[in-house]
Write a protein that holds these residues in place. Structure first.
Motif, PDB file in Angstrom:
ATOM      1  N   THR A   1     -18.896  15.241   4.374  1.00 53.53           N
ATOM      2  CA  THR A   1     -18.316  15.993   5.492  1.00 53.53           C
ATOM      3  C   THR A   1     -16.925  16.556   5.215  1.00 53.53           C
ATOM      4  O   THR A   1     -16.302  17.139   6.096  1.00 53.53           O
ATOM      5  N   ILE A   2     -16.471  16.374   3.996  1.00 55.51           N
ATOM      6  CA  ILE A   2     -15.090  16.768   3.733  1.00 55.51           C
ATOM      7  C   ILE A   2     -14.939  18.287   3.622  1.00 55.51           C
ATOM      8  O   ILE A   2     -13.951  18.855   4.043  1.00 55.51           O
ATOM      9  N   HIS A   3     -15.957  18.927   3.061  1.00 58.08           N
ATOM     10  CA  HIS A   3     -15.956  20.391   3.053  1.00 58.08           C
ATOM     11  C   HIS A   3     -16.891  20.873   4.146  1.00 58.08           C
ATOM     12  O   HIS A   3     -17.955  20.290   4.332  1.00 58.08           O
ATOM     13  N   THR A   4     -16.512  21.946   4.820  1.00 55.46           N
ATOM     14  CA  THR A   4     -17.453  22.538   5.756  1.00 55.46           C
ATOM     15  C   THR A   4     -17.423  24.046   5.590  1.00 55.46           C
ATOM     16  O   THR A   4     -16.401  24.614   5.187  1.00 55.46           O
ATOM     17  N   ALA A   5     -18.546  24.666   5.856  1.00 55.37           N
ATOM     18  CA  ALA A   5     -18.624  26.122   5.843  1.00 55.37           C
ATOM     19  C   ALA A   5     -19.840  26.518   6.661  1.00 55.37           C
ATOM     20  O   ALA A   5     -20.884  25.871   6.572  1.00 55.37           O
TER      21      ALA A   5
ATOM     22  N   LYS B   1      -9.844  -1.936  -8.024  1.00 53.89           N
ATOM     23  CA  LYS B   1      -8.955  -2.660  -7.128  1.00 53.89           C
ATOM     24  C   LYS B   1      -7.536  -2.096  -7.245  1.00 53.89           C
ATOM     25  O   LYS B   1      -6.821  -1.924  -6.261  1.00 53.89           O
ATOM     26  N   LYS B   2      -7.178  -1.785  -8.470  1.00 55.19           N
ATOM     27  CA  LYS B   2      -5.845  -1.229  -8.687  1.00 55.19           C
ATOM     28  C   LYS B   2      -5.717   0.139  -7.997  1.00 55.19           C
ATOM     29  O   LYS B   2      -4.695   0.442  -7.384  1.00 55.19           O
ATOM     30  N   ILE B   3      -6.770   0.940  -8.099  1.00 55.00           N
ATOM     31  CA  ILE B   3      -6.749   2.256  -7.434  1.00 55.00           C
ATOM     32  C   ILE B   3      -6.556   2.066  -5.934  1.00 55.00           C
ATOM     33  O   ILE B   3      -5.789   2.774  -5.284  1.00 55.00           O
ATOM     34  N   SER B   4      -7.259   1.076  -5.413  1.00 54.50           N
ATOM     35  CA  SER B   4      -7.153   0.787  -3.990  1.00 54.50           C
ATOM     36  C   SER B   4      -5.717   0.380  -3.632  1.00 54.50           C
ATOM     37  O   SER B   4      -5.123   0.891  -2.688  1.00 54.50           O
ATOM     38  N   ASP B   5      -5.165  -0.517  -4.429  1.00 58.49           N
ATOM     39  CA  ASP B   5      -3.794  -0.971  -4.182  1.00 58.49           C
ATOM     40  C   ASP B   5      -2.805   0.193  -4.256  1.00 58.49           C
ATOM     41  O   ASP B   5      -1.933   0.345  -3.403  1.00 58.49           O
ATOM     42  N   ASP B   6      -2.966   1.020  -5.288  1.00 63.47           N
ATOM     43  CA  ASP B   6      -2.029   2.124  -5.490  1.00 63.47           C
ATOM     44  C   ASP B   6      -2.107   3.151  -4.375  1.00 63.47           C
ATOM     45  O   ASP B   6      -1.096   3.706  -3.955  1.00 63.47           O
ATOM     46  N   SER B   7      -3.322   3.422  -3.916  1.00 64.51           N
ATOM     47  CA  SER B   7      -3.481   4.479  -2.909  1.00 64.51           C
ATOM     48  C   SER B   7      -3.241   3.948  -1.499  1.00 64.51           C
ATOM     49  O   SER B   7      -3.066   4.716  -0.568  1.00 64.51           O
ATOM     50  N   GLY B   8      -3.283   2.628  -1.349  1.00 60.67           N
ATOM     51  CA  GLY B   8      -3.136   2.051  -0.025  1.00 60.67           C
ATOM     52  C   GLY B   8      -4.391   2.205   0.818  1.00 60.67           C
ATOM     53  O   GLY B   8      -4.399   1.936   2.012  1.00 60.67           O
ATOM     54  N   LEU B   9      -5.485   2.644   0.203  1.00 65.56           N
ATOM     55  CA  LEU B   9      -6.740   2.794   0.943  1.00 65.56           C
ATOM     56  C   LEU B   9      -7.682   1.661   0.553  1.00 65.56           C
ATOM     57  O   LEU B   9      -7.747   1.270  -0.607  1.00 65.56           O
TER      58      LEU B   9
ATOM     59  N   ASP C   1      -9.001   7.644   7.178  1.00 63.08           N
ATOM     60  CA  ASP C   1      -9.025   8.223   8.514  1.00 63.08           C
ATOM     61  C   ASP C   1      -8.590   9.675   8.399  1.00 63.08           C
ATOM     62  O   ASP C   1      -7.411   9.960   8.168  1.00 63.08           O
ATOM     63  N   ALA C   2      -9.559  10.580   8.559  1.00 61.37           N
ATOM     64  CA  ALA C   2      -9.266  12.007   8.356  1.00 61.37           C
ATOM     65  C   ALA C   2      -8.247  12.520   9.360  1.00 61.37           C
ATOM     66  O   ALA C   2      -7.637  13.568   9.156  1.00 61.37           O
ATOM     67  N   ARG C   3      -8.058  11.773  10.468  1.00 62.34           N
ATOM     68  CA  ARG C   3      -7.114  12.246  11.476  1.00 62.34           C
ATOM     69  C   ARG C   3      -5.665  12.079  11.030  1.00 62.34           C
ATOM     70  O   ARG C   3      -4.764  12.694  11.565  1.00 62.34           O
ATOM     71  N   ILE C   4      -5.490  11.202  10.040  1.00 61.16           N
ATOM     72  CA  ILE C   4      -4.127  11.021   9.527  1.00 61.16           C
ATOM     73  C   ILE C   4      -3.876  12.095   8.464  1.00 61.16           C
ATOM     74  O   ILE C   4      -4.598  12.163   7.474  1.00 61.16           O
ATOM     75  N   PRO C   5      -2.879  12.937   8.701  1.00 63.90           N
ATOM     76  CA  PRO C   5      -2.637  14.042   7.751  1.00 63.90           C
ATOM     77  C   PRO C   5      -2.464  13.530   6.319  1.00 63.90           C
ATOM     78  O   PRO C   5      -1.761  12.540   6.091  1.00 63.90           O
ATOM     79  N   GLY C   6      -3.149  14.183   5.410  1.00 61.87           N
ATOM     80  CA  GLY C   6      -2.999  13.845   3.997  1.00 61.87           C
ATOM     81  C   GLY C   6      -3.924  12.750   3.527  1.00 61.87           C
ATOM     82  O   GLY C   6      -4.092  12.561   2.320  1.00 61.87           O
ATOM     83  N   GLU C   7      -4.530  12.015   4.452  1.00 58.53           N
ATOM     84  CA  GLU C   7      -5.317  10.874   4.002  1.00 58.53           C
ATOM     85  C   GLU C   7      -6.635  11.293   3.339  1.00 58.53           C
ATOM     86  O   GLU C   7      -7.127  10.620   2.437  1.00 58.53           O
TER      87      GLU C   7
ATOM     88  N   ASP D   1      -7.090  13.900   1.431  1.00 54.81           N
ATOM     89  CA  ASP D   1      -6.777  14.224   0.035  1.00 54.81           C
ATOM     90  C   ASP D   1      -6.565  12.966  -0.793  1.00 54.81           C
ATOM     91  O   ASP D   1      -7.022  12.873  -1.933  1.00 54.81           O
ATOM     92  N   LYS D   2      -5.898  12.034  -0.154  1.00 54.94           N
ATOM     93  CA  LYS D   2      -5.616  10.784  -0.866  1.00 54.94           C
ATOM     94  C   LYS D   2      -6.946  10.071  -1.200  1.00 54.94           C
ATOM     95  O   LYS D   2      -7.118   9.541  -2.301  1.00 54.94           O
ATOM     96  N   ALA D   3      -7.858  10.110  -0.239  1.00 55.70           N
ATOM     97  CA  ALA D   3      -9.152   9.469  -0.458  1.00 55.70           C
ATOM     98  C   ALA D   3      -9.904  10.157  -1.589  1.00 55.70           C
ATOM     99  O   ALA D   3     -10.522   9.502  -2.438  1.00 55.70           O
ATOM    100  N   MET D   4      -9.839  11.470  -1.595  1.00 57.96           N
ATOM    101  CA  MET D   4     -10.545  12.197  -2.646  1.00 57.96           C
ATOM    102  C   MET D   4      -9.944  11.895  -4.012  1.00 57.96           C
ATOM    103  O   MET D   4     -10.667  11.771  -5.002  1.00 57.96           O
ATOM    104  N   GLU D   5      -8.633  11.787  -4.030  1.00 53.94           N
ATOM    105  CA  GLU D   5      -7.979  11.437  -5.304  1.00 53.94           C
ATOM    106  C   GLU D   5      -8.420  10.056  -5.766  1.00 53.94           C
ATOM    107  O   GLU D   5      -8.718   9.843  -6.943  1.00 53.94           O
TER     108      GLU D   5
END
Lengths: 440, 485, 451
Positions: free
Chosen positions: B42-46, B365-373, B393-399, B401-405
């Motif tokens: 659902t991250i991209h829509t068109a 686990k490290k990725i999780s720790d680093d991203s805070g997600l 949470d897509a409602r939080i600005p920037g999150e 992108d962070k998830a995708m990273e």
């Protein structure tokens, strides 16, 4: 023409890697004016680049067991033999994967794996000679395809060399992979027409703890009762890895007993195998015979089975001019095809020996007789196969006879796609020219 | 419902509407199209240009022919449960929905095959033949609703693919509408090894970029005589991983070997099908063995022994079919269950050599720790197919992108240990760029070359599967084209 | 037709940033936040099954509801269509791995639509007549005239004309088993003067009973059976006087205001009851969800929550508190249809089946997709006759050919299934689960008396 360029080739390879084979015609064709024996991938790349630059055609060969399999040209400029390009690149017992060089003989790999109680779940013909590259190129499979699958089910990665020398990896080293197109499938069975296989990565299976082979023979050739019994077994929950019907003529050649026979194999833990044996025993009734092959007897039987196929590399005393067809059909139609082919033996004065897997629909048929009779018989068999929703192709025939025979049968509707693919990958058509369907 | 008449002057819509069965078979107004602006990703829509619902192959061919002639981008869509965005109309495509082609055309038990239309739902096939003792093996978690046509496009896997293989191993024949509208039969009559290149294998998993499948012949299997499922709880994830390796090394080929980590367990237990897993364990294994009943007990004993030797907290076999089903429902709804503990999730689909499991889990686990997600892990441990679920949470600005990273970083880890970026979900839009983690430019080009054979105008599902061409590839391609012409 | 958007935006009763929901009580953001668009709901949805279109699927509807809140879509006819085409069967809630409350969202969205676009024309008239004019009023309900109009409008007039509707009526059932009580007047009237209907034998507990609106007129015998079964098993039954229609139909139709009014009346009427027994799945489900109506009235929300905890379906109540297994035989082949609001709405699936299995002689036949909606869905078959018909057709295909009875736990379903039986030339009798149990008891008693 190629000999004039010998010097350039000598720069790429050592003297003992180049053999002038211009004078010797091979009875199965698919040879080359010059035969080269690369030892490593760089050399293969160099050879292909050399061929592309000079517009030389290249035939590819492993151990040559399938030289009789397709090919309308006696020779190309270069015969690229991979028989020196052998060895295991990496084997990860914990991951159950192995990567091997294309020229490695199949049995050699199995022998290596045995120490780890692992194996490649494939049962090709002529396992001692056939190379993994040849096996993959032809997508060969044996009677245990029912339980094992074919090469296309076992191969998880390939390292291909395109005609221009580009190395293309497809798949990978993991058992599940949908990144990009499944290019493995494209290369498997492509008969060397769109690239040279350099390395093959295969998923492994554990060697089962117990196995057993049983043969049910039907002294009376009654297709109805063979079918009934087969359906009973296949509709039950027992799990034969092999369920191969052998016609009387072939059975006679193998065991001396001339009757339709069902060969079944079970591979599992001990208890399960004996349960399945009992199940089969429970099906026995008057008029059919059951035999359980034990120990050496079983080894012998399979040994002779996997050597039914003539070796395309044997030109001396073991040269066999027989015709071998591969027939594919809807599983149970094998019965009808075998029945219909019985007549051809009489009308064409040929012998037809055949076996086919009732669980998967692939058959091999060995036809012997006078060349004209055989040629005529091939057409008849092909018609019969088509009548039963199948196809028949020739998987072994000496070159001279091949020239006068339609090897691959009619082109399928999707042929233009084959051609499109071939031209994309090999625009100058230098690889295994005319080896494959429709002259690809 | 179906409106009385078309409310548009768009000639393309009017023509397309005439090719399908009435106005109930075309959507073109924004409110109706909105539901088609994404799939399970659902991250991209068109928004699509239109959605058409053909009912047979001819209608599909006519639509495709029209789009081809008019230069209209188009793509096929099944149930829209794909997780990589393969059915998202990036180029304002005409979506050809296959859901009205949902018939089971024939079943041939004797020859172990069935012919279905692409919109036929995966699980319905098994349900239709289970009374006769047969089933269709590929079982993606979405099998309750995903279509077999979609399974072919994605080469779908599932929990039980460890022993029985993925979709491609069960496809015998296809009827395909090529991007120019031509109908071709591949693997006629479902006969194996049809002479010629293995287009069956090539099309399966081509993510709807080579053609639109309109009829599918699949292999069906006899139900195993018996199956048993073992559930094991581990305090340490390393022990769980090690148990996976030990089971396989013991020569057992389980039908399924699944693993969930602590966060994943929290999710499934908070959702609709909880079974009471303890929340303080680091990993659970779900192991299923099937086959001849006589041989199963021995294998189960072996599995129990292996688990015990790896410090299992609790291990037992399911006491009955009901319990077994509950365990599986809990597992199979695992992704959707993340909705219960997070507003959004991004599911990744990396595959690694099984032996690298502990190392990779550490890195995730490290990725999780680093991203805070938070990252939950649900995976087909037996074949090394990991599904890290990045919770955000897509409602939080920037999150987002962070998830995708973070998701991408997980894939990098998988690729770096010799694995791959997708085992069953496909590349779609989501992992286009990550293709570079596993393929060189030449290798990607080798694939786009094949696409050109089938789909030369690239009107069919363009922009999927492959990264935007790199400089190097472009230059090489130009050189190659110059050389040919 | 919708009012022009401009006009709507001029005087919004309330506003928040992007959202195009302009009235109070808008769809709850937290409900759609759970939806991850996985699609597991698709196959459970009868309207998706019929149309194959995603705007008519649960996740599609949730997506649209969310889109309005995000300002991507306005509350217009194209939004109304999918939102009102929902049968409110809740099958998606069962299928959903994340427990998304699709039903709740739909009802909230309908509330918005109805305020943005009040119904006009005959649809409006019919809705108004029934929802505001009849169901809440006992006296009017009791007049059959109104009901006949209901049937004529709902396309059931042929049924009524041929009086084949009798298949669900007591007389026919009396003939069948010769044990049925004769047609009774509504029990609310019948027991008007009794404060407590005593238990037969020892009184173990006292329960209150919802008589329902349509139920008590059309199906008073089911209410009678419910009382019989309760009293037989040690429950004294109270029928609170001020109770009214549960409001389910109003809430389904987007008339949340009326729904709240009725809910409040019921909450007050049952204030003193410990347990509220319901024999209509739709009513039970609604009453368990009253709190949803009071998101903006905290005090009532609390009362509603307390109320909801007391509500229980008759089959579950019997199952949990225990009941005497009947000894007389009812030798019938029976299949069971899961009313949506029982199976999906209240999670009651096995209890009624167990009751049926406890009746000697009953042979249960499995109905495939038993928990698939029959298309009744309140007044859905008036507002969406085409879809209701299609859903019914697919339901009837699943009814096993050789059963004699179809048992279920909801009056709406009983009517719809009776139409199905008639329409498709079937010959099954439609019964409420609790009736069968009651008949078995009665047969047992008359056998005793005979001796």
């Amino acid at each position: 023409m190629i000999t004039a360029n010998l010097e350039k080739l000598q720069i790429l390879l050592k003297a003992d890697q180049i053999k002038d084979t211009a004078e010797t015609a091979h009875p199965y064709g698919n040879s080359g004016a010059m035969t080269v024996f690369p030892n490593n991938e760089n050399e293969i790349v160099a050879i292909l680049k050399f061929a592309t630059e000079n517009s030389f055609t290249v035939n590819i060969m492993g151990a040559g067991t399938k030289r009789g399999y397709g090919g309308m040209n006696e020779r190309a400029d270069i015969l690229l033999s991979l028989e020196k390009y052998t060895g295991i690149v990496e084997h990860h017992p914990g991951d159950m994967t192995i990567t091997v060089k294309a020229g490695t003989p199949f049995q050699e790999i199995q022998d290596h794996l045995k120490a780890y109680s692992q194996r490649i779940a494939l049962d090709p013909f002529l396992p001692e000679q056939t190379t993994i590259g040849g096996l993959v190129s032809s997508n060969d499979s044996g009677p245990k395809r029912l339980g094992y699958g074919a090469a296309r089910d076992a191969v998880i990665g390939l390292r291909m060399i395109y005609p221009d020398g580009t190395i293309i990896r497809s798949g990978g080293k993991v058992v599940k992979n949908v990144a990009g197109y499944d290019m493995n499938k494209l290369f498997i069975g492509s008969m060397g027409t769109i690239g040279v296989i350099s390395e093959v990565t295969i998923k492994l299976r554990p060697i089962t703890k117990a196995e057993s082979t049983m043969i049910i023979s039907f002294p009376i050739s009654d297709m109805g009762s063979i079918k009934n019994l087969s359906v009973r077994v296949l509709d039950s929950t027992i799990e034969p890895v092999c369920f191969e019907l052998i016609n009387p003529e072939l059975m006679e050649r193998m065991t001396g007993e001339k009757s339709y026979s069902l060969v079944m194999s079970f591979e599992d833990v001990e208890k399960s195998v004996s349960y399945q044996e009992e199940f089969i025993q429970g099906l026995m009734k008057d008029g059919i015979k059951l035999r359980r092959l034990k120990g050496e007897e079983s080894v012998q039987f399979w040994q002779s089975f996997y050597h039914l196929l003539p070796n395309g590399n044997k030109v001396d005393s073991q040269f066999r001019s027989e015709t071998v067809l591969k027939i594919g059909t809807i599983n149970m139609n094998i019965l009808s095809i075998l029945k219909d082919c019985e007549l051809i033996q009489d009308t064409n004065n040929v012998t037809i020996q055949a076996h086919g897997g009732l669980g998967h629909g692939i058959m091999n048929m060995y036809i012997n007789g006078v060349a004209n009779d055989v040629r005529d018989a091939i057409e008849k068999v092909r018609n019969i196969a088509q009548k039963h929703q199948g196809y028949a192709i020739i998987r072994h025939l000496p070159f001279e006879q091949r020239k006068q025979t339609d090897i691959w049968g009619p082109k399928p509707a999707a042929f233009f796609l084959f051609e499109g693919i071939k031209l994309k990958v090999d625009p100058n058509r230098i690889l295994n020219r005319n080896r494959y369907i429709g002259g690809i | 419902m179906a409106r009385k008449k078309l409310r548009t002057k768009d000639q393309h819509i009017i023509r397309l509407a005439s090719m399908v069965d009435g106005l109930g078979s075309i959507l073109y107004e924004k409110a109706d199209l909105l539901s088609y602006d994404c799939d399970g990703f659902t991250i991209h829509t068109a928004l699509p240009k239109a959605v058409v619902f053909p009912e047979n192959t001819e209608e599909v061919a006519n639509i495709v022919k029209y789009c081809h002639e008019q230069g209209l981008p188009f793509l096929a869509r099944g149930a829209g449960t794909g997780l990589s965005g393969g059915a998202i109309p990036l180029n304002q495509e005409v979506i050809i929905s296959m859901v009205k082609m949902k018939k089971l055309l024939s079943v041939d038990l004797e020859n172990r095959r069935a012919v279905v239309e692409p919109g036929f739902v995966n699980l319905k096939l098994t349900n239709s033949i289970s009374d006769k003792g047969y089933y269709y093996a590929p079982d993606p978690s979405s099998q309750y609703c995903c279509t077999i046509g979609g399974n072919v496009a994605e080469n779908a896997g599932g929990a039980h693919c460890l022993k029985y293989g993925v979709t491609t191993n069960h496809i015998l024949g296809l009827e395909v509408v090529l991007p120019n509208g031509e109908i071709v039969e591949i693997g006629s009559n479902g006969v194996p090894d049809e002479p010629g290149y293995d287009l069956l294998g090539l099309l399966t998993g081509s993510e709807g970029t080579l053609g639109i499948v309109t009829k599918i012949t699949v292999r069906i299997l006899k139900n195993p005589e018996d199956k048993q499922t073992v559930l094991a709880y581990f305090d340490k994830i390393e022990d769980g991983s090690q148990a996976v390796s030990d089971i396989v090394s013991a020569g057992i080929v389980p039908a399924a070997l699944e693993m969930m980590d602590k966060t994943a367990i929290e999710g499934v237990e908070a959702a609709a099908f909880p079974v009471g897993h303890p929340k303080d364990i680091e990993a659970l294994l779900l192991i299923e063995v099937d086959g001849i009943a006589a041989g199963i007990g021995e294998q189960i004993e072996q599995i129990l022994d292996v688990c015990r030797s790896r410090n299992v907290r609790e291990v037992r076999a399911a006491k009955d079919e009901q319990e077994r089903a509950a365990w599986w429902a809990n597992r199979k709804t695992g992704f959707g269950a993340m909705g219960a503990i997070s507003p959004d999730y991004l599911v990744q689909d990396g595959v690694i050599p099984r032996s690298k499991l502990p190392e990779v889990l550490q890195k995730i686990k490290k990725i999780s720790d680093d991203s805070g997600l938070r990252i939950a892990n649900i995976f087909h441990a037996g074949d090394g197919n990991l599904h890290p679920l990045v919770l955000f949470d897509a409602r939080i600005p920037g999150e987002t992108d962070k998830a995708m990273e973070a998701g991408s970083a997980c894939l990098k880890v998988c690729a770096d240990v010799g694995g791959t970026i997708t085992g069953e979900h496909g590349v779609g839009i989501e992992k286009r760029e990550e293709m570079r983690f596993v393929f060189k430019d030449e290798e990607i080009m080798a694939q786009t070359d094949i696409r050109e054979v089938f789909n030369p105008d690239n009107l069919l599902n363009a922009g999927k599967l492959f990264p935007t061409p790199g400089r190097c590839a472009e230059v090489k391609k130009e050189m190659k084209e110059a050389a040919i012409s | 037709m919708s009012k022009p958007e401009q006009e709507l935006k001029q005087s919004p009763p309330c506003t928040n940033s992007l959202s195009n929901y302009l009235w109070n009580d808008p769809p709850d953001e937290n409900k759609w936040a759970d939806c991850v668009h996985c699609g597991m709901c698709l196959e459970s949805c009868p309207t998706y099954e019929q149309t194959g279109q995603e705007q008519h699927s649960p996740r599609g509807r949730v997506y649209l509801i969310k889109s309005v809140a995000e300002g991507k879509l306005s509350v217009n006819e194209q939004f109304m269509d999918p939102v009102f085409a929902c049968l409110d069967c809740r099958a998606c809630t069962t299928a959903c791995p994340a427990d998304v409350d699709v039903g709740g969202l739909i009802e909230e969205a309908r509330g918005q639509v109805r305020q943005a676009m009040p119904l006009t024309g005959w649809q409006g008239a019919v809705s108004k007549l029934f929802l505001r004019g009849i169901f809440p009023h006992d006296s009017r309900l009791n007049s059959l005239g109104g009901l006949l109009k209901f049937y004529q409008k709902s396309g059931m007039q042929t049924l009524v004309r041929r009086t084949k509707l009798i298949q669900v009526m007591p007389k026919h059932l009396v003939e069948m088993e010769a044990i049925m009580p004769e047609v009774k007047k509504p029990i609310k009237k019948k027991y008007k003067s009794e404060n407590v209907i005593k238990a037969k034998g020892e009184t173990k507990r006292e329960v209150a009973m919802l008589t329902g609106c349509v139920m008590d007129v059309m199906f008073s015998d089911i209410n009678e059976s419910t009382i019989n079964v309760l009293t037989k098993n040690g429950s004294a039954v109270v029928i609170p006087k001020n109770q009214t229609c549960c409001g389910a139909l109003h809430v389904h139709a987007g008339d949340r205001e009326m729904g709240r009014k009725l809910a409040k009346q019921n909450i007050e009427a049952f204030e003193d009851s410990e347990k509220i027994i319901v024999n209509a799945a739709g009513c039970g489900c609604m009453m368990k969800e009253y709190e949803e109506l009071f998101r903006e009235e905290p005090e009532w929300k609390e009362r509603a929550e307390k109320f909801s905890e007391k509500v229980e379906d008759i089959s579950k109540f019997l199952h949990d508190t225990g009941y005497e297994k009947p000894k007389a035989e009812i030798n019938k082949r029976i299949t069971y249809h899961d009313a949506c609001h029982l199976a999906h709405g209240q999670g009651v699936r096995q209890e009624p089946r167990d009751i049926l299995l406890d009746i000697p002689g009953v042979e249960m036949v499995h109905m495939p997709n038993a928990d698939r909606c029959c298309g009744s869905a309140g007044i859905y078959n008036i507002t969406n006759p085409e879809m209701a018909g299609a859903v019914l057709e697919s339901k009837m295909e699943n009814v096993p050919a050789d059963v004699e009875m179809i048992s279920m736990g909801n009056p709406g379903c009983m009517l719809q299934m009776a139409i199905g039986v008639e329409k498709y030339g079937r010959n099954q009798q439609i019964v409420h689960t609790v009736q069968l149990l009651d008949w078995a008891y009665q047969k047992e008693e008359s056998a005793k008396e005979g001796q």
